[in-house]
Write a protein that holds these residues in place. Structure first.
Motif, short mmCIF file in Angstrom:
data_model
loop_
_atom_site.label_atom_id
_atom_site.label_comp_id
_atom_site.label_asym_id
_atom_site.label_seq_id
_atom_site.Cartn_x
_atom_site.Cartn_y
_atom_site.Cartn_z
N PRO A 141 0.79 -1.24 0.00
CA PRO A 141 0.00 0.00 0.00
C PRO A 141 0.82 1.29 0.00
CG PRO A 141 -1.06 -1.61 1.39
CD PRO A 141 0.25 -2.22 0.95
N ILE A 142 1.86 1.40 0.82
CA ILE A 142 2.61 2.67 0.85
C ILE A 142 3.38 2.88 -0.46
CG2 ILE A 142 4.70 1.88 2.02
CD1 ILE A 142 4.54 4.60 3.60
N ASP A 143 3.85 1.79 -1.10
CA ASP A 143 4.47 1.93 -2.43
C ASP A 143 3.46 2.55 -3.40
OD1 ASP A 143 6.96 0.58 -1.76
OD2 ASP A 143 5.91 -1.33 -1.96
N LEU A 144 2.25 2.04 -3.35
CA LEU A 144 1.20 2.54 -4.26
C LEU A 144 0.86 3.99 -3.96
CD1 LEU A 144 -1.08 -0.63 -4.30
CD2 LEU A 144 0.34 0.22 -6.19
N ASP A 145 0.88 4.38 -2.66
CA ASP A 145 0.63 5.78 -2.30
C ASP A 145 1.71 6.68 -2.89
OD1 ASP A 145 -1.59 5.05 -0.84
OD2 ASP A 145 -0.60 5.18 1.12
N ILE A 146 2.97 6.26 -2.79
CA ILE A 146 4.08 7.06 -3.31
C ILE A 146 4.00 7.15 -4.83
CG2 ILE A 146 6.60 7.16 -3.58
CD1 ILE A 146 6.75 6.05 -0.69
N ILE A 147 3.67 6.02 -5.48
CA ILE A 147 3.52 6.02 -6.93
C ILE A 147 2.39 6.97 -7.35
CG2 ILE A 147 2.75 4.58 -8.88
CD1 ILE A 147 4.35 2.26 -7.43
N GLY A 148 1.29 6.94 -6.60
CA GLY A 148 0.16 7.85 -6.87
C GLY A 148 0.58 9.30 -6.74
N TRP A 149 1.38 9.60 -5.71
CA TRP A 149 1.87 10.96 -5.51
C TRP A 149 2.76 11.37 -6.69
CZ3 TRP A 149 6.61 13.25 -5.29
CH2 TRP A 149 6.64 14.58 -4.85
N CYS A 150 3.65 10.48 -7.11
CA CYS A 150 4.53 10.77 -8.26
C CYS A 150 3.70 11.07 -9.50
CB CYS A 150 5.46 9.59 -8.54
SG CYS A 150 6.76 9.34 -7.32
N TYR A 151 2.69 10.25 -9.72
CA TYR A 151 1.82 10.42 -10.89
C TYR A 151 1.11 11.77 -10.84
CZ TYR A 151 -1.52 9.15 -14.54
OH TYR A 151 -2.26 9.13 -15.69
N ASP A 152 0.55 12.11 -9.66
CA ASP A 152 -0.18 13.37 -9.49
C ASP A 152 0.73 14.59 -9.67
OD1 ASP A 152 -2.49 11.95 -8.97
OD2 ASP A 152 -2.39 12.23 -6.79
N GLN A 178 0.08 -4.80 -14.69
CA GLN A 178 -1.38 -4.86 -14.69
C GLN A 178 -1.99 -4.04 -13.56
OE1 GLN A 178 -2.04 -9.09 -14.46
NE2 GLN A 178 -1.35 -9.44 -16.56
N THR A 179 -1.18 -3.73 -12.54
CA THR A 179 -1.67 -3.01 -11.36
C THR A 179 -1.57 -1.51 -11.51
OG1 THR A 179 -0.97 -4.85 -9.95
CG2 THR A 179 -1.41 -2.76 -8.84
N ILE A 180 -0.46 -1.03 -12.08
CA ILE A 180 -0.24 0.41 -12.19
C ILE A 180 0.11 0.78 -13.62
CG2 ILE A 180 0.50 0.71 -9.79
CD1 ILE A 180 3.41 0.82 -10.90
N GLU A 181 -0.01 2.08 -13.90
CA GLU A 181 0.36 2.59 -15.22
C GLU A 181 1.83 3.00 -15.17
OE1 GLU A 181 -1.22 6.22 -17.91
OE2 GLU A 181 -2.76 5.05 -16.87
N ILE A 182 2.70 2.21 -15.77
CA ILE A 182 4.13 2.48 -15.77
C ILE A 182 4.72 1.95 -17.06
CG2 ILE A 182 4.67 0.35 -14.50
CD1 ILE A 182 7.05 1.86 -13.20
N ASP A 183 5.64 2.70 -17.61
CA ASP A 183 6.36 2.24 -18.80
C ASP A 183 7.24 1.06 -18.38
OD1 ASP A 183 8.79 2.20 -20.67
OD2 ASP A 183 7.43 3.58 -21.70
N ALA A 184 7.23 0.00 -19.15
CA ALA A 184 8.00 -1.21 -18.81
C ALA A 184 9.49 -0.90 -18.62
CB ALA A 184 7.81 -2.28 -19.87
N SER A 185 10.00 0.14 -19.29
CA SER A 185 11.42 0.48 -19.15
C SER A 185 11.74 1.07 -17.77
CB SER A 185 11.85 1.47 -20.24
OG SER A 185 11.20 2.71 -20.06
N ASN A 186 10.71 1.48 -17.04
CA ASN A 186 10.89 2.01 -15.69
C ASN A 186 10.66 0.95 -14.62
OD1 ASN A 186 11.60 4.59 -16.47
ND2 ASN A 186 9.48 5.27 -16.57
#
Length: 194
Positions: A121-132, A161-169
């Motif tokens: 969950p906290i990884d996803l929160d940080i990823i969400g913050w990065c995205y925003d 499948q869980t998050i929107e991320i370029d495979a190179s990242n």
């Protein structure tokens, strides 16, 4: 690829104790015991540059490493499962949030994940913050040597499948076998403009 020329500068208890908020800075974030220090040592090719421990929660300060162009890599305290009090863990969470909200020189994040555990969950929160915020980030799936090739591919697919991320990242890593270290070095060079 040539190792990053990192030098330990200082350990800072809060963002007020960090170097001047200029230039480029990236942070290494992740749960306790995912191998943040090992990855820093691998990208710099210096065995004990960042102190490694088998005990989760040893990194309790912002550990600052500088590059020749005065850009910085910050090793953050690991979140979750650290063998420290809940009050201390809450303090770390507040410092991380404070850093993310106020540090202007942040150029990117490397989120380090134990490939066997996946995103939490906290990884996803940080990823969400990065995205925003439009902040560049990559995920280092560390400890890939602990799984078979097929299991590694499955772990990567699950994240894609869980998050929107370029495979190179999404970088498969093993400090033991030096897998993915070149890709991380290249990513850091781009984020730090070196």
């Amino acid at each position: 690829m040539t190792p990053l020329q990192l030098k330990f500068l200082k350990s800072a208890p809060s963002i007020r104790d960090l170097p001047e908020d200029t230039g480029h800075e990236i942070i290494m974030a992740g749960y306790s015991n995912v191998g943040k220090s090992s990855i820093i040592n691998a990208i710099a090719n210096i065995k004990n540059l960042a102190k490694c421990s088998k005990t989760p929660g040893r990194t309790q300060l912002f550990n600052v490493f500088t590059c020749p162009n005065n850009s910085r890599v910050i090793d953050l305290p690991g979140y979750g499962f650290a063998q420290v009090s809940r009050a201390k863990q809450a303090s770390w969470a507040i410092r991380l949030q404070e850093y993310l909200e106020h540090r202007k020189c942040l150029s990117g994040l490397i989120i380090i994940v134990d490939i066997r555990r996946g995103l939490r969950p906290i990884d996803l929160d940080i990823i969400g913050w990065c995205y925003d915020q439009g902040v560049d980030y990559s995920i280092a799936l560390n400890k890939a040597d602990k799984l078979s090739r097929k299991q590694c591919i499955e772990a990567q697919q699950k994240i894609l499948q869980t998050i929107e991320i370029d495979a190179s990242n999404l970088i498969l890593c093993s400090c033991l076998k030096k897998t993915g270290i070149d890709a991380l070095q290249a990513k850091l060079r781009k984020q730090l403009d070196i």
